[in-house]
Design an enzyme around this catalytic site. Structure first.
Site: not given
Lengths: 363, 363, 363, 363
Positions: C154, C254, C12
């Site tokens: 992240c 996020h 990914s």
């Protein structure tokens, strides 16, 4: 630049018109109309902006007007309507009567015999009725007349797109079924679909939707009459259409599981119809319209496609994706169709219709 | 109490069997089988429990065994299999050969002519084939023979339930289409359906599902042969079935938009078929089986129902809900069917089959 | 054009690197590496493409290689690694030893004292350690040395972005809490987060994530040592960080609810810190890097923003959005931060780090 | 049987009251009140029933009345109010003035000093104020006086539940932070939270919620004054509370990530506080109230729990689940709390309060 007005500018369809117009190479936003509650305010203060793209700079300061064919609207070359059907009837009529070219997303006039109901990648030839009206007036030395073009229902757009080239090549479809899995953006957002209705849930009903699909399909795949002044529907006995509509937890993109049968025997093969759909180039693309899709119909070979999250944005939402084309034990074929409901099924369709009208010098 | 074993006890179907057995008035959990990796552990330590109900006290301490017809399993009166199809073939055969009554959720033997494929609220009469086998052995003074009963595919269960009383009353259905919107629980949870596939998305494909629905329907609505030893399918030409299967963001409950046509003319009315479905009482209910639904088919009149979140738990998931019954422009009727995929479409069906077998003294 | 290689090209993160490189004005895809199972195949045949954008034409036909610093990889100026941590350790070391500039999304070497851990809109000055290494070699007449730069976790990226200008202006933060609501894309897609875990659910745990956030924050907001060869962490006693991490049903983006306290008294005002964040221009923007955000931190005034669906794509995902800045009854301030986890929190960060290195003539 | 009335009976909270009362061993539904638009209709015709359980038989035929302390309401022993705050103020006052015992879910009177604000598994001792009022009237030979008890805000209930036994044992908490991930059912369903707001999204704002949590916590963990006539809040300086509230795509069950610090040093250990929470038995359980949880606080050891879908129904929603109890680098401890917002956070709390009042002979 073509001067464009937007009616219902603060609503969800109106916001989409503004996004598409803000970056348009041929059109510019000239007038924004909303309710009297919003009139007089700067657009940025009147709107609750709920798009993923930022409110375009060019629209922020425009003063919102009432929805009357006066002021800035009087100067518009084309007017896009994102009005609720509660208001669209009166207001759109007033604009047409005042000589305006109106392209509407509302359902009010779709069934009027003389009003074209257009999916721009499917039946732009229906615009010939307004072309003729304008040309006749010009010949007669009259003022340019107002006219209305209706955008189809969002789920109808996806249904008819892949059928058009098939009907052109293989003749009429006499039976057609579709079960839709429709995105929530089609219902707007104030409040639109309630969260509790689509969280871990399906609502197997959308008011009026099935009737629209079953009726509009027969108008869009039908033809203008011989003197090019009105439309004749395909006869129900010659084309039976059955729709079952569901609301699902998808933001954008209507998925439809369709099956259909050709009237003519023998039917073509699966490979035939895939090839025909792949090779279809819509008129808007031939005319070089800026928003026309590069590929009108994307025929996908992966067994689990199209999927709304992955495929809805093909050709910026102006292209339609088709997958799982296969024989159907009951009718001839079954397949899955995906279309972007707020682009080719709503505001984007309006923009592309206007581009076609411009290319034909009607606006 | 009937001693019950569960094969594949740590999987998602196995966990459901355990939940249903733990509170069952007639059955008790006697043996739990899983892979050799789990064998020897207490069940609570072998399982990753992912149910909304707590792991039943009665199962926590049971020592998991390998899936062999030995030990505790040798003492079981009935064995429920929630095995993956990769393992079910060999293991279930060994259990049947060892004289066990096996009720399986796996797909491996569903197409065997002599194996009943049973939706317990639909075709329990197919169990006559195993009844006869057991009775014949008894008459001949032989040991009680093993046998296998297969649970249908989850989406097939919902499809055939409302059709059964209609076919009984109005004769054969010659064309049947279904578009499914299937819950993710059917795919298990390690890993099952990926979150990214169902978030703001639809996957219009479930491997093998359409073939299963199109085939199983013709076995379930078919009949045992004249000497009651095997099953004959309905002929494809006499009953054409077409399925389009989609995976959607629903936890439990398969929604199906179906349409169908009766072979006999004139067709009944909408009111006729609603009445027939409402009045249907399945044999399991007549036999007084503890899990049998009070109302086999709930016919809903609200225009936007059934909905999975609101209606899947009718009769603890053993009842099926039907709504939006209306005429179909292409076939005779269309309607929406909702069934609980992990109850009547999987483990619950197995339990109810066992209850019927017990009521008939087969186990 | 800078020749770029991608390790873990079918995963990914690898797919995201390819998307970003395919349209990059300065970089071109030169080598794609994956497991030996994929090696030798054309990329289009090796990958299960799961992005919303189509697989770029330029990458389709590239022959996938094994992840070794040979062949096409030997010709690369920079190598981006999207490898799983199971493989990244060995492979990345081999590439660095072979003299390659490696920018990695893997966690393996983030805690190495001499490896820069970089959020490109926050601490590009940490790249001075590799600049020095390269310059020293050049001065010494040696071959250009390999080096590794690590991309942060992240959720750490979103946390530190708005804090950087605040710390620069108002001095150290001595207490910091964050509760995250993290998107599922961060977990990849084979299988990634299970659908049943995020449908009508929250998972209040992400393995290792809280430890990463609490540790990485202190490295990123820390400084290189005096001879510019390694990094010293902020002391835990001087900056206490507490993270609580949740997985939620969001595809990308996020969201973090954070609160913090400055060591210095008196603390600035809400208006002060909003102004400071708004005015922050990251070095990448000053250097004119092509992917650098126009606005590094978007400070939103609407009371219900930022929202992931609406705000994650600001500056193509390279900008961070902050909203609801207000006083906190326990620490000094609380606010909501939104960052795009696969752009500034993963592959995009790698690209921007490379752009900075190029602007500084390190690659 | 205690005669119960429900105000706002057609709303989402009212529907929950009806579900809980319909199967209650001590209470029976005697009067249902709604707007004048509904008054006069049978309840089944007045309500749009949106619960997963069927509309109880016992309520279907009850004639809806206006919300006045007359008619059937005059005969009620207790009246539950699910009224919107727009209407609750006037109506509840009229009922209290008419001598009724009113238990309200509305926010209107929560801050009144003499009105108990009660989470029944936390501070039933606050009911002493109404007990005294009733007892005083009895002693004085006066008519039984009306009184009001307020149910807390839904997210406050979950927050204070695990803190109560900790404060009792270890003394005051001087700093408390909570970040909530709140279900949509709390917002009702006409229209409630818009689908587009929670699909692939988070809304980091719920109007008034943070203020309620920060204020109500200090009343609920506070005490009646010395003459038992009114309540004194915990001083803000002695207990600082900070809340950050988010709306997420969960149907039922509020998840809260909380952290807190005790005023007393040394703080207890993680094992201490887990033991204390596990051993807590709320007064309602001691009194044998029918709806009281068997286990008031479930302390989960699995690292990824509690999760709303799996854990919200513990003790039919009257028990609270706590997990991930661990030390916090900034305050003393952090942990995740899950409570069922429509049970212990709304209608269910009202029922349990009434059960306590009945056990104490106040109603």
């Amino acid at each position: 630049m073509v001067k464009a007005g937007v009616l219902g500018a603060t609503g969800s369809v109106g916001q989409r018109f503004i996004l598409l117009l803000a970056e348009h190479p041929e059109f510019e936003i000239h007038a924004l109309g909303a309710s009297s509650r919003s009139a007089g305010k700067a657009y940025k203060d009147a709107v609750t902006w709920k798009q993923t793209a930022l409110l375009p700079e060019v629209a922020r300061g425009i003063k919102v007007e009432e929805c009357k064919p006066e002021g800035k609207f009087a100067e518009c070359d084309v007017v896009f309507s994102g009005l609720d059907s509660d208001y669209a009837g009166e207001i759109e009529k007033a604009f047409v009567n005042a000589g305006k070219a109106v392209i509407s997303n509302a359902k009010n006039y779709r069934r009027e015999p003389e009003v074209p109901l257009v999916v721009p990648i499917v039946n732009p030839e229906h615009l010939s009725v307004v072309e003729k009206k304008v040309a006749d007036a010009e010949k007669a030395g009259q003022q340019k007349p107002g006219f209305l073009v209706c955008i189809s229902n969002c789920s109808t757009a996806g249904l008819v797109a892949p059928l058009k080239p098939l009907v052109e090549k293989y003749g009429p479809i006499d039976a057609l079924t579709t079960t839709t899995l429709q995105a929530i953006s089609g219902a707007g957002f104030s409040p639109g679909v309630s969260g509790i209705d689509v969280l871990d849930n399906i609502v197997p009903y959308i008011g009026g939707e099935e009737e629209k699909m079953e009726w509009e399909t027969r108008k869009i795949l039908g033809h203008p009459n011989s003197d090019n002044t009105a439309f004749e529907l395909l006869d129900h006995d010659k084309m039976k259409v059955s729709a079952q509509c569901n609301r699902v937890a998808v933001s954008d993109g209507h998925t439809e599981c369709i099956s259909f049968r050709f009237a003519n025997r023998p039917a073509p093969s699966v490979e035939d119809i895939k090839k025909t759909m792949k090779e279809y180039v819509c008129d808007a693309s031939k005319l070089g319209c800026p928003s026309a899709p590069k590929q009108t119909i994307h025929v996908l070979e992966e067994q689990d496609r199209p999927q709304p999250r992955l495929d809805r944005d093909r050709d910026a939402g102006y292209g339609v994706s088709v997958g799982r084309v296969r024989e159907d034990p009951v009718l001839d074929f079954k397949m899955v169709v995906l279309s972007h409901n707020t682009v080719i099924g709503a505001a984007g369709a309006g923009i592309l219709i206007a581009e076609i009208l411009k290319a034909k010098n009607v606006i």
